[in-house]
Write an enzyme that holds these catalytic residues in place. Structure first.
Site, PDB file in Angstrom:
ATOM      1  N   CYS A   1      -2.267  -0.191   7.050  1.00 46.97           N
ATOM      2  CA  CYS A   1      -1.425   1.002   7.018  1.00 46.97           C
ATOM      3  C   CYS A   1      -1.362   1.683   8.379  1.00 46.97           C
ATOM      4  O   CYS A   1      -0.310   2.205   8.769  1.00 46.97           O
ATOM      5  CB  CYS A   1      -1.933   1.953   5.949  1.00 46.97           C
ATOM      6  SG  CYS A   1      -1.788   1.214   4.287  1.00 46.97           S
TER       7      CYS A   1
ATOM      8  N   GLU B   1       1.061   3.887   1.801  1.00 47.30           N
ATOM      9  CA  GLU B   1       1.597   4.278   3.105  1.00 47.30           C
ATOM     10  C   GLU B   1       2.751   3.373   3.523  1.00 47.30           C
ATOM     11  O   GLU B   1       3.771   3.846   4.025  1.00 47.30           O
ATOM     12  CB  GLU B   1       0.494   4.229   4.168  1.00 47.30           C
ATOM     13  CG  GLU B   1      -0.656   5.188   3.909  1.00 47.30           C
ATOM     14  CD  GLU B   1      -1.776   4.603   3.056  1.00 47.30           C
ATOM     15  OE1 GLU B   1      -2.899   5.131   3.141  1.00 47.30           O
ATOM     16  OE2 GLU B   1      -1.539   3.633   2.298  1.00 47.30           O
TER      17      GLU B   1
ATOM     18  N   HIS C   1       0.856  -1.182   0.000  1.00 47.78           N
ATOM     19  CA  HIS C   1       0.000   0.000   0.000  1.00 47.78           C
ATOM     20  C   HIS C   1       0.896   1.237   0.000  1.00 47.78           C
ATOM     21  O   HIS C   1       2.040   1.191   0.461  1.00 47.78           O
ATOM     22  CB  HIS C   1      -0.900   0.011   1.239  1.00 47.78           C
ATOM     23  CG  HIS C   1      -1.918  -1.083   1.237  1.00 47.78           C
ATOM     24  ND1 HIS C   1      -3.059  -1.021   1.999  1.00 47.78           N
ATOM     25  CD2 HIS C   1      -1.978  -2.267   0.581  1.00 47.78           C
ATOM     26  CE1 HIS C   1      -3.777  -2.110   1.813  1.00 47.78           C
ATOM     27  NE2 HIS C   1      -3.141  -2.891   0.960  1.00 47.78           N
TER      28      HIS C   1
ATOM     29  N   CYS D   1      -5.985   2.297   5.750  1.00 48.52           N
ATOM     30  CA  CYS D   1      -6.679   1.069   6.140  1.00 48.52           C
ATOM     31  C   CYS D   1      -6.023   0.513   7.406  1.00 48.52           C
ATOM     32  O   CYS D   1      -4.978   1.014   7.845  1.00 48.52           O
ATOM     33  CB  CYS D   1      -6.610   0.059   5.003  1.00 48.52           C
ATOM     34  SG  CYS D   1      -4.963  -0.670   4.780  1.00 48.52           S
TER      35      CYS D   1
END
Length: 161
Positions: free
Chosen positions: A92, A61, A59, A89
């Site tokens: 993250c 992040e 992801h 999410c």
């Protein structure tokens, strides 16, 4: 909590994260971008690389956190700020907690992501305890389960974290 930012620095970093996300879509990736700004002011960028790397943990992040940790040669990013194009999410958020990120700012929220087909609301339900069937997890006792921890406690040369 949603509040309009009147901080030009925050707005600028959020715009950078949004621009990264938008460019990533043009490059065939997911619509997520993030930056980690370390205490010295250095900006470390990340975009969603899930499909390009076949890595479900890549992801934006997490990619930005990995870049910051590698560049600083330190897994502890205390004092750093994470700016992301969308609400992080649970994966993250956990990565930010493990990295000791001091603050997170995000632009779009999870509802905007859901409207675009990225509905991770079920993960929030799982962590709230309302959907345990999504991933059954069990504690199974086996002999010497604590052996790694005993080895850690006895180790003379270790880096605490």
């Amino acid at each position: 909590m949603s509040t309009p930012t009147d901080d030009p620095l925050t707005a600028g970093y959020l715009k950078l994260a949004i621009d990264l996300a938008t460019r990533n879509v043009a490059d065939g990736g997911g619509p997520f971008g993030a930056v980690v700004v370390t205490p010295d002011g250095t900006v470390h960028q990340g975009v969603n690389r899930v499909t390009s790397d076949n890595d479900p943990t890549a992801h934006a992040e997490v990619v930005a956190i990995r870049a910051a940790a590698a560049a600083t040669a330190n897994f502890d990013l205390h004092g750093s700020v994470l700016y992301t194009s969308c609400e992080p999410c649970p994966l993250c958020l956990a990565a930010a907690l493990w990295a000791r990120i001091s603050r997170v700012h995000f632009a779009a929220d999870r509802h905007g992501a859901a409207a675009a087909g990225f509905d991770d609301a079920v993960f929030y339900d799982y962590f709230d305890g309302t959907r345990p069937e999504l991933l059954p997890v069990s504690h199974d006792e086996v002999p010497a389960a604590d052996a790694p921890f005993q080895a850690w406690l006895a180790a003379r040369h270790k880096t605490a974290y």
